[in-house]
Design an enzyme around this catalytic site. Structure first.
Site, PDB file in Angstrom:
ATOM      1  N   GLU A 273       0.819  -0.916  -0.273  1.00 44.41           N
ATOM      2  CA  GLU A 273       0.158   0.028   0.204  1.00 44.41           C
ATOM      3  C   GLU A 273       1.188   1.286   0.025  1.00 44.41           C
ATOM      4  O   GLU A 273       1.822   1.852   1.020  1.00 44.41           O
ATOM      5  CB  GLU A 273      -1.387  -0.070   1.075  1.00 44.41           C
ATOM      6  CG  GLU A 273      -1.751  -1.005   1.396  1.00 44.41           C
ATOM      7  CD  GLU A 273      -2.267  -1.376   0.048  1.00 44.41           C
ATOM      8  OE1 GLU A 273      -3.097  -0.042  -0.626  1.00 44.41           O
ATOM      9  OE2 GLU A 273      -3.343  -2.112  -0.185  1.00 44.41           O
TER      10      GLU A 273
ATOM     11  N   CYS B 105      -1.959   9.065   2.745  1.00 47.46           N
ATOM     12  CA  CYS B 105      -1.684   9.377   1.432  1.00 47.46           C
ATOM     13  C   CYS B 105      -2.348   8.935   0.134  1.00 47.46           C
ATOM     14  O   CYS B 105      -2.051   8.835  -1.305  1.00 47.46           O
ATOM     15  CB  CYS B 105      -1.459   7.211   1.774  1.00 47.46           C
ATOM     16  SG  CYS B 105      -2.752   6.483   2.004  1.00 47.46           S
TER      17      CYS B 105
END
Length: 466
Positions: free
Chosen positions: A220, A254
């Site tokens: 991720e 993010c």
């Protein structure tokens, strides 16, 4: 405790921990479904009972407000655990599949089984949520877990170690604190699955280490996530939702909007609305607002601060060195080549670009790496279809930001340089499960044509597959 005082684990300590988990898994302790549910119930209880400590640790590390902690850390985890416990029995059942005509009398199944000993390496920006969210899926699937939290958020790292290591068996779930050396020791060990959340650069190191044992990984990562505001968008709502998505955790998310693509007809109106919204959120002096988060440490503060030199400041731009805070800022970059347009920002600074037509947007976004998230604000279903069907990205929202991560019904993950694999809800269970294929064949009869000595076997096969 600070980053510099984190005590590294020795290579031998790491090795022993992995060996204990391997033995625990091989003894079958994690397999029973009722046991997995008990583990999840314990984790849920720890979250509920230690909310004050979690809130305080996040305040120390990131100056997060209590509201933000509930929205982005505790609340998401509680909902994820509830959802997993509710559906776990159905997810864990063998799935019967159809068989072809050559397999008459047989039955096919896909049986989910745990990988075994797993490693979860979590980042500093959401140090509780991003540590425990993948862990939920790993435990639900019947794995053991070694969790390595980030040393950049030492209060949260130490709290996770205290809570988990005091309440779970080391063979099942264990938190290893430490810095770079500890991470390197962990990556030298053989795991059955590795789940990493963090930067692209470190993700490549993790994948390289995993390749030594052909260990499957979920990465991720991040990237430059565009936020497109078309000329027909509801500007007041768009500004509010974009500001919330960008400024939550001071932009250290993010999936935060990394740059704005505004239709040139609405540029001035949007900027005016964004300024108004930011002031309504944090007042005339955001740097003095206790609800406004800080940049995690001096190094990252200086990195984000340097982006303020990459163009013309439209709004904001003030900093507080002592508090390590940077105002919500809009900036017109001086070129496409300056660092703010080449690097993931991970801060409250938002570059503003304009476009004339949607084809320009598609060409521009597709000219770079595939983003982790994409956001589009429009009332036009035609524009929506153009963007969704012609740009590859991990996930995103139409007329919102961030919220796609908050539903367990949608898998979350990247594509290309923004990552591989996905989790949340059933996707977390699937990520940490190997689906074993089993064909149960009948013994009541047999097809002779399958054997080399069959009479007319070739003729039968030609009729079946001709």
């Amino acid at each position: 405790m600070s980053e510099s005082t984190v005590r590294e684990k020795s290579q031998e300590q790491v090795k022993v921990c992995v060996q204990k988990q391997r033995a625990y898994f091989n003894e079958g302790h994690t397999k029973p479904l009722a046991t997995r549910v008990r583990h999840l119930e314990k984790l849920l209880r720890l979250l509920r009972e230690h909310k004050p400590q979690i809130i305080e640790a996040l305040r120390q590390d990131l100056n997060k407000s209590e509201t933000e902690v509930y929205l982005t850390e505790i609340g998401l985890l509680i909902e994820e655990i509830r959802f997993t416990m509710k559906h776990l029995e159905r997810w864990a059942k063998p799935k019967k599949v159809k068989t072809v005509k050559t397999h008459i009398g047989s039955k096919g199944y896909r049986i989910p089984e745990p990988y075994g000993v797993t490693l979860v390496v979590s980042p500093w920006n959401y140090p509780i949520q991003l540590a425990l969210a993948p862990l939920i899926g790993a435990l639900a699937a019947g794995n053991t877990v070694i969790l390595k939290p980030s040393e950049l958020t030492p209060a949260c790292s130490h709290l996770l170690a205290t809570l988990i290591n005091d309440h779970f068996e080391e063979g099942l779930l264990y938190v290893i604190e430490g810095g770079v050396d500890t991470s390197q020791y962990l990556l030298k060990e053989r795991f059955d699955y590795i789940f990493f959340t963090g930067s692209v650069g470190v993700g490549k190191i993790v994948m390289e280490a995993a390749s030594k044992y052909l260990t499957p990984v979920t990465l991720e990562l991040g990237g430059k996530s565009p936020c497109i505001v078309h000329k027909d968008a509801d500007l007041k709502l768009a500004a509010k939702r974009i500001a919330q998505g960008k400024l939550t955790n001071a932009g250290q998310t993010c999936i935060a909007p990394d740059y704005l693509l505004l239709h040139e007809d609405i540029k001035s109106d949007f900027i005016a609305e964004y300024k108004r919204i930011v002031t309504s959120f944090y007042g005339e002096q955001p740097l003095k607002n206790e609800a406004y988060a800080k940049v995690v440490n001096e190094r990252h503060f200086q990195r984000v601060k340097s982006y303020l030199d990459d163009g013309r400041i439209i709004f904001g731009g003030q900093v507080d060195e002592r508090l390590e805070k940077i105002e919500p800022t809009l900036i017109e970059p001086s070129s496409e080549e300056v660092p703010i347009m080449r690097e993931e920002i991970f801060g409250p600074v938002l570059p503003v670009l304009t476009y004339r037509n949607i084809d320009e947007v598609i060409e521009r976004v597709n000219g770079g790496e595939k983003p982790l998230a994409l956001y589009l604000f429009t009332k036009s279903s035609e524009v929506e279809e153009q963007i969704v069907n012609n740009i590859s990205y991990g996930g995103g929202c139409i007329n919102d930001t961030l919220m796609h991560i908050a539903t367990p019904y949608l898998p979350f993950g990247g594509v290309g340089e923004s990552g591989m694999g996905a989790y949340h809800g059933e996707s977390s269970f699937s990520t940490f499960s190997h689906y074993k294929s089993v064909l149960k064949q009948t013994t009541l009869f047999d097809f002779s044509f399958r054997y080399p000595n069959a009479k007319n076997g070739l003729a039968i096969l030609k009729r079946l597959f001709g």
